[in-house]
Design a protein around this motif. Structure first.
Motif, mmCIF file in Angstrom:
data_model
loop_
_atom_site.group_PDB
_atom_site.id
_atom_site.type_symbol
_atom_site.label_atom_id
_atom_site.label_comp_id
_atom_site.label_asym_id
_atom_site.label_seq_id
_atom_site.Cartn_x
_atom_site.Cartn_y
_atom_site.Cartn_z
ATOM 1 N N LEU A 250 -25.630 2.115 29.533
ATOM 2 C CA LEU A 250 -26.790 1.258 29.783
ATOM 3 C C LEU A 250 -28.013 1.654 28.963
ATOM 4 C CD1 LEU A 250 -26.486 0.998 33.685
ATOM 5 C CD2 LEU A 250 -25.654 -0.609 31.955
ATOM 6 N N LEU A 251 -27.908 2.732 28.196
ATOM 7 C CA LEU A 251 -29.043 3.171 27.386
ATOM 8 C C LEU A 251 -28.688 3.087 25.906
ATOM 9 C CD1 LEU A 251 -30.522 6.225 29.348
ATOM 10 C CD2 LEU A 251 -31.305 3.856 29.313
ATOM 11 N N LYS A 252 -28.516 1.893 25.431
ATOM 12 C CA LYS A 252 -28.244 1.639 24.015
ATOM 13 C C LYS A 252 -29.559 1.223 23.361
ATOM 14 C CE LYS A 252 -23.736 2.158 24.405
ATOM 15 N NZ LYS A 252 -23.013 3.273 23.769
ATOM 16 N N ALA A 253 -30.080 2.087 22.511
ATOM 17 C CA ALA A 253 -31.398 1.824 21.931
ATOM 18 C C ALA A 253 -31.298 0.980 20.674
ATOM 19 C CB ALA A 253 -32.090 3.139 21.612
ATOM 20 N N LYS A 254 -32.272 0.104 20.509
ATOM 21 C CA LYS A 254 -32.434 -0.666 19.283
ATOM 22 C C LYS A 254 -33.575 -0.071 18.469
ATOM 23 C CE LYS A 254 -30.694 -5.140 20.870
ATOM 24 N NZ LYS A 254 -30.948 -6.596 20.914
ATOM 25 N N PRO A 255 -33.555 -0.255 17.140
ATOM 26 C CA PRO A 255 -34.654 0.267 16.317
ATOM 27 C C PRO A 255 -35.956 -0.473 16.608
ATOM 28 C CG PRO A 255 -33.186 -1.080 15.009
ATOM 29 C CD PRO A 255 -32.516 -0.918 16.332
ATOM 30 N N MET A 256 -37.047 0.104 16.163
ATOM 31 C CA MET A 256 -38.356 -0.462 16.435
ATOM 32 C C MET A 256 -38.513 -1.829 15.788
ATOM 33 S SD MET A 256 -41.054 0.112 18.085
ATOM 34 C CE MET A 256 -42.654 -0.695 18.245
ATOM 35 N N PHE A 257 -39.054 -2.773 16.528
ATOM 36 C CA PHE A 257 -39.325 -4.109 15.991
ATOM 37 C C PHE A 257 -40.552 -4.061 15.087
ATOM 38 C CE2 PHE A 257 -40.829 -3.685 20.391
ATOM 39 C CZ PHE A 257 -42.196 -3.783 20.226
ATOM 40 N N SER A 258 -40.755 -5.135 14.337
ATOM 41 C CA SER A 258 -41.848 -5.149 13.371
ATOM 42 C C SER A 258 -43.090 -5.876 13.882
ATOM 43 C CB SER A 258 -41.391 -5.795 12.060
ATOM 44 O OG SER A 258 -40.922 -7.117 12.290
ATOM 45 N N ARG A 259 -42.930 -6.777 14.858
ATOM 46 C CA ARG A 259 -44.098 -7.514 15.343
ATOM 47 C C ARG A 259 -43.816 -8.107 16.721
ATOM 48 N NH1 ARG A 259 -41.782 -10.188 11.349
ATOM 49 N NH2 ARG A 259 -43.293 -9.337 9.873
ATOM 50 N N LEU A 260 -44.905 -8.452 17.400
ATOM 51 C CA LEU A 260 -44.825 -9.216 18.636
ATOM 52 C C LEU A 260 -45.014 -10.692 18.310
ATOM 53 C CD1 LEU A 260 -45.494 -6.294 19.652
ATOM 54 C CD2 LEU A 260 -46.689 -7.369 21.556
ATOM 55 N N VAL A 261 -44.286 -11.542 19.026
ATOM 56 C CA VAL A 261 -44.435 -12.987 18.888
ATOM 57 C C VAL A 261 -44.682 -13.570 20.269
ATOM 58 C CG1 VAL A 261 -43.053 -13.131 16.777
ATOM 59 C CG2 VAL A 261 -41.921 -13.288 19.001
ATOM 60 N N SER A 262 -44.860 -14.855 20.349
ATOM 61 C CA SER A 262 -45.314 -15.452 21.604
ATOM 62 C C SER A 262 -44.375 -15.186 22.778
ATOM 63 C CB SER A 262 -45.494 -16.964 21.425
ATOM 64 O OG SER A 262 -44.269 -17.575 21.052
#
Length: 351
Positions: A250-262
């Motif tokens: 249950l702890l599968k990490a994704k890399p950091m995103f580049s921006r927030l969107v709506s």
């Protein structure tokens, strides 16, 4: 009203109490100024499921072992608050609260500590305000565009507050892993980390981390090769809830995103993740605004120290902010030794 003492300790959490214990043993006159209304320091603000990394016997302040907690191998935050309140009472530490320190100033041979009530003058000051009160939020593009909720570790309390929601937890440290594990069962969780998460071996606890940090400091002091301390072992302590969530996949990490969107977040390759709320487990910075009048902070925000003593203002000691003010000094077990050293240095100067 103007008041005078030998030592003013700023902060009534674990570091301030450890300093008070050693100052009392040395027979010094001192006061502890605490901005909180009740004992317990930042532990009063912790999320509901937070537990220590170590058993009670290895999580104690100088002079008094922490009692065990029934049904718990590693005590929870509520137990720590009770222990700190009892510790303060047991040693009759002179804590005044709620008192908010607004500034520390040079005033001839003394330091002047301005507060929202009185003014104190003392030949020595120990700053022990920690980091909890200054949460760090990274500058990520798109903050205004995101329409959901955003909060920091300091505001998180319980997974019940987010049941059924799409939650993104940002942060690959212990707080991020623990809160992600907390939310893994009843939310639609996305865990995002700057680097792939590194879990310590399951048998590593807070006592082992303290020993490793101390060994690193000893090596550096003796001019030997930097062992990298705790960083050489990994980054996340596998406390039981984290271990359970990890082992269930249950702890599968994704890399950091580049921006927030709506409606959520977006990665540089154009993929998206929807979110109702983002929890930023992105750390803290030292709470040092009260020391600004002394003009001691360097470009990275730290004050140069030798041990706990400020290099450019030897009447000031900093305690409990991290390894730069003593090995593992931001922990219950680690703060005792630098607190003892600071108190001894102050006593020598005053004598």
């Amino acid at each position: 009203m103007s008041r005078r003492t030998q030592v003013v300790v700023i902060g009534g959490g674990q570091a301030g109490l450890a300093a008070g214990y050693h100052l009392r043993r040395l027979g010094l006159d001192f006061v502890i100024l605490d901005a909180q209304t009740t004992p317990g320091g930042a532990w009063q603000q912790a999320w509901d499921s937070l537990h220590l990394f170590s058993p009670a016997a290895y999580s104690s302040l100088p002079g008094r072992l922490m009692p065990t907690q029934a049904g718990e191998t590693c005590p929870d935050a509520r137990h720590v608050v009770e222990y700190l309140a009892d510790y303060e009472k047991r040693y009759g530490l002179p804590v005044e609260r709620p008192v908010r320190v607004t500034g520390v100033h040079r005033d001839g041979q003394l330091l002047r500590v301005e507060t929202d009530s009185d003014t104190w003058h003392a030949p020595a000051v120990i700053s022990a305000t920690g980091t909890w009160w200054r949460p760090f939020l990274p500058a990520i593009p798109g903050h205004p565009a995101f329409g959901g909720g955003q909060l920091h570790t300091v505001e998180y309390r319980s997974p019940a507050d987010f049941a059924g929601q799409r939650v993104i937890v940002v942060g690959g440290g212990n707080s991020g892993a623990q809160i992600a594990a907390d939310l893994a069962y009843n939310t639609r969780l996305t865990w995002v980390t700057q680097r792939p998460p590194r879990f310590l071996a399951d048998d590593i606890d807070g006592r082992a981390l303290f020993d490793v940090a101390t060994a690193r400091r000893r090596a550096l002091d003796e001019g030997r090769t930097d062992t990298r301390g705790v960083a050489s072992l990994g980054g996340i302590v596998a406390v039981p809830p984290v271990r359970e969530a990890r082992d269930h996949g249950l702890l599968k990490a994704k890399p950091m995103f580049s921006r927030l969107v709506s409606g959520g977040v977006e990665w540089s390759d154009g993929t998206h993740a929807e979110a109702d709320v983002i929890i930023w487990c992105t750390g803290f910075r030292p709470t040092l605004a009260h020391l600004a009048p002394l003009q001691l902070r360097g470009r990275r925000g730290h004050i140069a120290t030798e041990g706990t003593q400020a290099v450019h203002e030897p009447r000031l000691h900093l305690l409990g902010y991290g390894d730069w003010t003593g090995p593992a000094s931001a922990t219950l077990i680690g703060v005792g030794r630098p607190a003892r050293d600071a108190a001894r240095q102050i006593a020598e100067i005053l004598s």
